[in-house]
Design an enzyme around this catalytic site. Sequence first.
Site, PDB file in Angstrom:
ATOM      1  N   HIS A  77       0.853  -1.188   0.000  1.00 37.82           N
ATOM      2  CA  HIS A  77       0.000   0.000   0.000  1.00 37.82           C
ATOM      3  C   HIS A  77       0.893   1.244   0.000  1.00 37.82           C
ATOM      4  CE1 HIS A  77      -3.187  -2.735   1.951  1.00 37.82           C
ATOM      5  NE2 HIS A  77      -3.403  -2.623   0.657  1.00 37.82           N
TER       6      HIS A  77
ATOM      7  N   GLU B 294       1.229   3.835   2.848  1.00 40.37           N
ATOM      8  CA  GLU B 294       1.748   3.403   4.145  1.00 40.37           C
ATOM      9  C   GLU B 294       3.270   3.472   4.131  1.00 40.37           C
ATOM     10  OE1 GLU B 294      -2.151   0.513   4.508  1.00 40.37           O
ATOM     11  OE2 GLU B 294      -0.161  -0.397   4.463  1.00 40.37           O
TER      12      GLU B 294
ATOM     13  N   HIS C  23       2.980  -3.246   6.999  1.00 37.88           N
ATOM     14  CA  HIS C  23       1.938  -2.278   6.623  1.00 37.88           C
ATOM     15  C   HIS C  23       1.943  -1.090   7.571  1.00 37.88           C
ATOM     16  CE1 HIS C  23      -0.772  -4.454   3.683  1.00 37.88           C
ATOM     17  NE2 HIS C  23       0.121  -5.387   4.004  1.00 37.88           N
TER      18      HIS C  23
ATOM     19  N   GLU D  68       1.489  -4.189  11.388  1.00 33.38           N
ATOM     20  CA  GLU D  68       0.913  -2.864  11.171  1.00 33.38           C
ATOM     21  C   GLU D  68       1.616  -1.866  12.080  1.00 33.38           C
ATOM     22  OE1 GLU D  68      -1.645  -2.074   9.176  1.00 33.38           O
ATOM     23  OE2 GLU D  68      -2.678  -3.963   8.726  1.00 33.38           O
TER      24      GLU D  68
HETATM   25 ZN   LIG Z   1      -1.827  -1.742   4.358  1.00 34.06          ZN
END
Ligand SMILES: [Zn+2]
Length: 1247
Positions: free
Chosen positions: A943, A946, A1040, A1125
Amino acid sequence: MNRPKMATEKGVPSNSRVMMLLGQLERMNGDIVRQAETARQVTAKILHLIQTQEKSGKEVMSKGSSGMEVILASLESTRDVQTILNILSILTELLTVGRGRRVGVFVSKGGTGILFHTLLSASKEMPPSEELMLQLHSLLAKVGPKDRKFGVAARLSGALNVTVNLIKQNLQNPKLLLPCLQVLRVYSTNSVNAISLGKNGVVELLFKVLAPYSKKNTSLLKVALDALGALLKSKTNARRAADGGYVPILLALYADWHRNDARHRHMLIRKGLLVCLRNITNIKLGRKAFVEADGMRVLYNSSTECLPVRTLDPLVNTSSLIMRKCFPKNRLPLPTIKSAFVFQLPHVPGTGPAGRTYSQGPGVDDVVDESDDNDEADTENDTENEEDEKDQQSPVSRDNDDIETDLNKLHPRKGPGRPYEELRVYERFFVELSEDFQGFNFESSKSSSNTSLSSPFSSSVAPVRSPPRPIIVPTAQAFSPKHTLSLPGLPKDPQLPPPASASSPPAPLTPLQLDNIHVSKDQEKTEDSHIPTTDRRDRTLSPLGRPPTEAQTIEKDLAHVLERVSLDALDGVLPLDADEAHIGVKQDDVSVTRQIQSPLLLGGLSARRSGGGGSNWSSDCGSEGPEDEAAEGAVLEVPDTALLLPLHDPDLYVEMVKGTLSVPQYAEVAYPDYFGHVAPTFREPLLERVYGVQRAKIFQDIERLIHPNDILDKVVYDLDIPSCPVIEDDGESLKFNSQFESGNLRKAVQVRKFEYDLVLNSDINSNHYHQWFYFEVSGMKVGTTYRFNIINCEKSNSQFNYGMQALMYSVQEAISGSPRWVRTGTDICYYKNHFARSSIAAGGLKGKSYYTLTFSINFKHKDDVCYFAYHYPYTYSTLKMHLSKLEALRTPQIYLRQDVLCETLGGNGCPLLTITAMPESNSNDHICQFRNRPLIFLSARVHPGETNASWVMKGTLEFLMGSSPLANSLRESYIFKIVPMLNPDGVINGNHRCSLSGEDLNRQWQSPNLELHPTIYHTKSLLQYLAHIQRAPLVFCDYHGHSRKKNVFMYGCSVKETVWQSNISATSSDLQEDLAYRALPKILSQIAPAFSMASCSFVVERSKESTARVVVWREIGVQRSYTMESTLCGCDQGKYKGLQIGTRELEEMGAQFCVALLRLKRLTGLRNHQHLLDLESDIIGSQAKVVSSSCPTTYVLDEDEPSFLEAIDYSAESNDEDLEAENERAAEVREHPDLLEQLSDSDNHRE
Ligand SMILES: [Zn+2]
């Protein structure tokens, strides 16, 4: 009838006076009608006792006493008005005391029904006794709010009409009117009652009670307003009021009370009037009537006057809510919501977001819906069968919908996904698994300080080496792929156990064979064939992956690159040999440096705004103003950051940019990426939210409507005018720019002198995903506050509401020695705005709005060039630069190989790294240990928005390449396979979430398309290959960033925890699962200060079934498959509690991840891989079991902030239902805090 018997409980003397009287009453009950006189006397005596002796009341209401039953039974059977009055007085006396417990007893004994029954019979008397009606309504008003079934009971008994008729007949009789209105207020809270009362004219009736400011009868007015407010929640009633012209009346009344209630004694009446307006304006007709009646101005003016008095906040907040709803919806100032850039896909997917975007005709106005009339069908279930106790879906079951309940899907898939023939081409990426180092001189490499020149292990193609000779490798787990290959007679099922004699030698690998396997040429050809070459510049080889040994090749490449870049920048003289190429680079540096100058810094020399063939900037709208000349000669000093930033090199960065292919064909380099970023040494605490900041911002927005003449509406930057994105400069406006790698800003509109509306660009081939921003601002004035509003945000909430600040980079600061991004901005908030969101971009939902992120800035320096970003930028060119610098960190002990996994749709290489330790020697033992190290597979940045994931990855890579003993033993323990950027194109082109195909690549793992999702396709293939040769990684982790939670945490996959979360019944064999998946996060929570175990989740969700984590777990069979994350905001626990996260902390996280892997190994002793699993769970099991049994639920909120922070302003919907539902949910959560764990915001999965 079941006659209650008088109790003679201990503690209540049966000979007490009141109990004896009750006993007498009870005996009379059978025949109370005939003994009217006695009943009257007895009840009067009881009343007297209760009025005069507190203990009598206590005796009647004491536990075990049946006093209440006796009283109710008497009330039910008597017809005598005086007796009834006595009993009602007794009840009034009894229920006035005791804080609701007594009312509870009364309700539980069926008292409400008996009161309604009494009310009905009394109403049949002509004329009804006023005293009786008064008493009954007073009692009902007391009981109603405590009885959940009150509304239904009232309707079924016919009491509604009795009360309404009384009100009609007693409008001038406040004494009776008050209790009737009080009861009406309770009736009206039931939605079915509200509709039925509305039909009977009660809305109009209540308006007769309302009156202008007066000191009389204020409590009457208050109750009437409450009842009216409740009735107007019904849309039919709201329509009735709007049609009846009551909106102007309410507004006039409000203005009157506002004017006259100077000492604020009657806040509640004023609030009541606003609540009525709030509920009417829930419907479109109401909003129309409100605007027509000049409601915006009335409420705006009154609110501004209320602002200084803090106690009037409820009025200001409700007014603000109404104004926001009624604010006419605007369209975004865009020709289309599709990205300003177009990328032609090799084939258009039939479905999915890109397919839809393509299929939409060119003439369609996708910015707003044709008509928003349907946004609420103003329909109402006027059905009478709707009952109070609606069996609403509980939040638990609703939110658990996403949990995977198919047990088949919860167990790792058995068997290979693809035949080995398809996968064998990937063998070339795993040279280390067959490497024998026979041609490698360990002695000389150990002594040599310049091994990079002789090392063969950094090539992007299969390394050149001497013909290998067979070595005997007793494999621990698997047999080598060549083993399989070279034995044609052997079934190619990798599930087959290795032959009993594991030491049977693999067939020798001849050079010829190597050539056959060597596929880079073929591969390239294949890729070429499915990538269109139209409208693309000559593709040049990326310098990435070129080892230093191929210096000449690099120079050649650069020369080639220069040729192209010179079109933009230079009157390119092609360097003829390596030396000249070097000079060429230098020359070009100067030129590129000039290019990135703002005219303010290097005016006359500015290449940027001046004419020049081929460049995007060959526009005629650039300013050649006098200040340009004036600034001529300004010298740009590049800060010397070499010491602070060992992995950064501005010149190298520019080189990397030249090899990066972007859709908009960027011709500029952003300063921050050029200079680099040195993490500040000061702390950056979470920003404390100033009280009322959101309200103040919203009022400024409303002023646009109230004072339209103050609004400039001047477009100052617009990507939709391709040749001329910067609009003429009169020195009165800021200048914006976003045309550089990872830049995102589509349009800037100067709204007021120091306020700008900014519009973000959609991801390419998509019409939404606006979140990431990165742009340049110049032309600022010092000593003034600028307000920026990013007006097309989509998420319903943001960490910007909870302490997060945007990032700013000042070039002036950089030049003076502080090249760094800093958290900046004050008065930050994020709220729903009045820009309508087309249903096309809102998943088909109509009537949705965008959100505004607003922040204010005071610039410190005149003539500065500043950059703003959503998070610390990390471009693809930065990655290439870092990888190139990492190469230089290689010591003879480090095995580092950089391959190009594949080419992206945009023509950029996707790097793949292999890092491990060189074997100690080429002895069999050492080679064997080398090849059999477990694999760790890491990836990041699928992504693009990010960026924190890249900083974590940078920390990981630097640690892995480090010289510490820890790094050394880590390399000796594992082979690392790393894809540091899974979505280079998205990163380059300033996307937030997607690749050029307009799709979220982390939703494509189940069946990635070779053409549309090459990086995912090939990364998955690498893993499939490993699974095939039985070398599936020990750990898989995809890095992420999380925009809505704090801290760093992991998502993993556990059958057991998933089953716990759902209602599915599973056999105990389904729950056979060791806790190995918990070990790594557990270790991380112990050693990494930013990491929070409490935020981790190991539940498998349906919506995530095509993410890397779930697919690698299920299809590749990796038990430790994670998403890690990292917050974009900051931490609320641990050492960094209360601080925003910076690149230092993110890089530390990446390093700690490595340390955790080492501890994972130490914890278990990696001698035997299989044995490890059991051991590990033994060691951590006891602890983890405690954790999991006491709190098995790790399925957490996507949003970890309380939903009620400044909620009144925050959630103003065009449709209030959402807000109410939200509040209900919040209330429910407050009652059952454990629910909180299970709530999740389904449309906001960040993984
Ligand atoms: Zn992500």
